[in-house]
Design an enzyme around this catalytic site. Structure first.
Site, PDB file in Angstrom:
ATOM      1  N   CYS A   1     -13.895 -27.034   2.677  1.00  0.00           N
ATOM      2  CA  CYS A   1     -12.447 -27.101   2.681  1.00  0.00           C
ATOM      3  C   CYS A   1     -11.774 -26.065   1.621  1.00  0.00           C
ATOM      4  O   CYS A   1     -11.808 -25.246   1.716  1.00  0.00           O
ATOM      5  CB  CYS A   1     -12.194 -28.770   2.429  1.00  0.00           C
ATOM      6  SG  CYS A   1     -10.385 -29.120   2.977  1.00  0.00           S
TER       7      CYS A   1
ATOM      8  N   HIS B   1     -15.652 -32.634   5.261  1.00  0.00           N
ATOM      9  CA  HIS B   1     -16.070 -33.558   4.366  1.00  0.00           C
ATOM     10  C   HIS B   1     -16.960 -34.742   5.001  1.00  0.00           C
ATOM     11  O   HIS B   1     -17.167 -34.543   6.406  1.00  0.00           O
ATOM     12  CB  HIS B   1     -15.065 -34.059   3.769  1.00  0.00           C
ATOM     13  CG  HIS B   1     -14.056 -33.073   3.316  1.00  0.00           C
ATOM     14  ND1 HIS B   1     -14.361 -32.593   1.743  1.00  0.00           N
ATOM     15  CD2 HIS B   1     -12.779 -32.512   3.561  1.00  0.00           C
ATOM     16  CE1 HIS B   1     -13.322 -31.852   1.473  1.00  0.00           C
ATOM     17  NE2 HIS B   1     -12.316 -32.028   2.670  1.00  0.00           N
TER      18      HIS B   1
HETATM   19  N1  GLN Z   1      -5.893 -27.888  -0.896  1.00  0.00           N
HETATM   20  C1  GLN Z   1      -6.436 -27.390   0.795  1.00  0.00           C
HETATM   21  C2  GLN Z   1      -5.555 -28.233   1.630  1.00  0.00           C
HETATM   22  O1  GLN Z   1      -4.895 -29.262   1.629  1.00  0.00           O
HETATM   23  C3  GLN Z   1      -7.844 -28.074   0.703  1.00  0.00           C
HETATM   24  C4  GLN Z   1      -7.805 -29.541   0.581  1.00  0.00           C
HETATM   25  C5  GLN Z   1      -9.294 -30.070   0.522  1.00  0.00           C
HETATM   26  O2  GLN Z   1     -10.212 -29.651   0.038  1.00  0.00           O
HETATM   27  N2  GLN Z   1      -9.329 -31.356   1.238  1.00  0.00           N
HETATM   28  O3  GLN Z   1      -5.547 -27.193   2.743  1.00  0.00           O
END
Ligand code: GLN
Length: 254
Positions: free
Chosen positions: A93, A189
């Site tokens: 992510c 995740h």
């Molecule tokens: N900040 C990033 C987004 O919202 C990644 C979020 C995350 O790692 N869950 O796209």
């Protein structure tokens, strides 16, 4: 015989159980009689890539991502050389976005490491929910959970998988994540590896080959609980009769 796992910035990048990926890598090595050392690198610490066999970057909010980006200038060259030398990386992510050229939020552009040929742009409407993929690295469907505002464009890059359920890189491309050399970047995740042991063993085998040479095929483990966790997610959506039901069913080796 030992592999060293580098966990980059666990104090900033650790959403939705991403730390479980480290435990999974370590345990699956130990179950095969191979030692695992985990070396966390906290924000501000110098990362010595020469000692590392696997590198994990977890997910983070936009704010934490920005803080990490301030450190990137220092590690950019060493990280790139590690990747080009076949070093193994799992980036999830926010960590996946960081490997690209940039992440443009509604307010600013956060520069990335420029290791993967991709970029990410924020759009309103977060992409949230369970996700299931068909990946060339796994016979079983790959399952996880995604929650991101960024849309990631990989151009001609090789995706980690095709989306069977969920959104993936952009919601419309049908692609999820990206693979390059021995790097996997993904939005999944959950954590990813405990529910998708074939992916974990793929990463371990590449790391063992790089460290010790030869071709590695790790001996199979029973993986009863792992398969159960995986198939319970796949089954949950199959039972509801989604359109992709047949595609998922055909991939099930259980
Ligand atoms: N900040 C990033 C987004 O919202 C990644 C979020 C995350 O790692 N869950 O796209």
């Amino acid at each position: 015989m030992k592999l060293t796992i580098g966990h980059l910035y666990p104090d900033l990048l650790n959403l939705y159980g991403d730390r479980g990926n480290i435990q999974c890598l370590s345990r699956r090595l130990q179950w095969r009689g191979i030692e695992a050392e985990v070396r966390p690198f906290f924000a501000g610490e110098r990362v010595d890539f020469s000692r590392l066999d696997l590198v994990l970057l977890g997910g983070g909010s936009d704010r934490e991502q920005e803080l990490v980006c301030r450190q990137l200038g220092e590690i950019r060259q060493d990280f790139r050389s590690y990747v080009e030398d076949g070093g193994v990386v799992l980036a999830v992510c926010g960590g996946y976005q960081i490997l690209g050229d940039y992440y443009r939020t509604a307010k600013k552009e956060i520069p990335g490491l420029g290791i993967l040929p991709l970029y990410t742009e924020w759009e309103p409407g977060r992409l949230v929910g369970n996700i299931i993929l068909d990946s060339p690295l796994s016979l079983a469907p790959v399952v996880g959970f995604e929650n991101h505002g960024g849309r990631t464009y990989i151009g001609e890059g090789t995706p980690f998988g095709r989306v069977l359920l969920g959104y993936g890189n952009t919601k419309t491309s049908g692609n999820e994540g990206m693979m390059y050399r021995h790097v996997i970047g993904t939005y999944l995740h959950g954590p990813l590896l405990p529910k998708n042991p074939e992916i974990c063993d793929y990463l371990l085998e590449r790391a063992l080959e790089r460290r010790f040479g030869g071709v590695w095929k790790l001996k199979k483990l029973s993986d009863k609980l792992e398969r159960w966790a995986n198939s319970s997610i796949v089954g949950r959506y199959c039972d509801r009769g989604y359109v992709w039901r047949e595609r998922v069913r055909r991939r099930l080796p259980f």
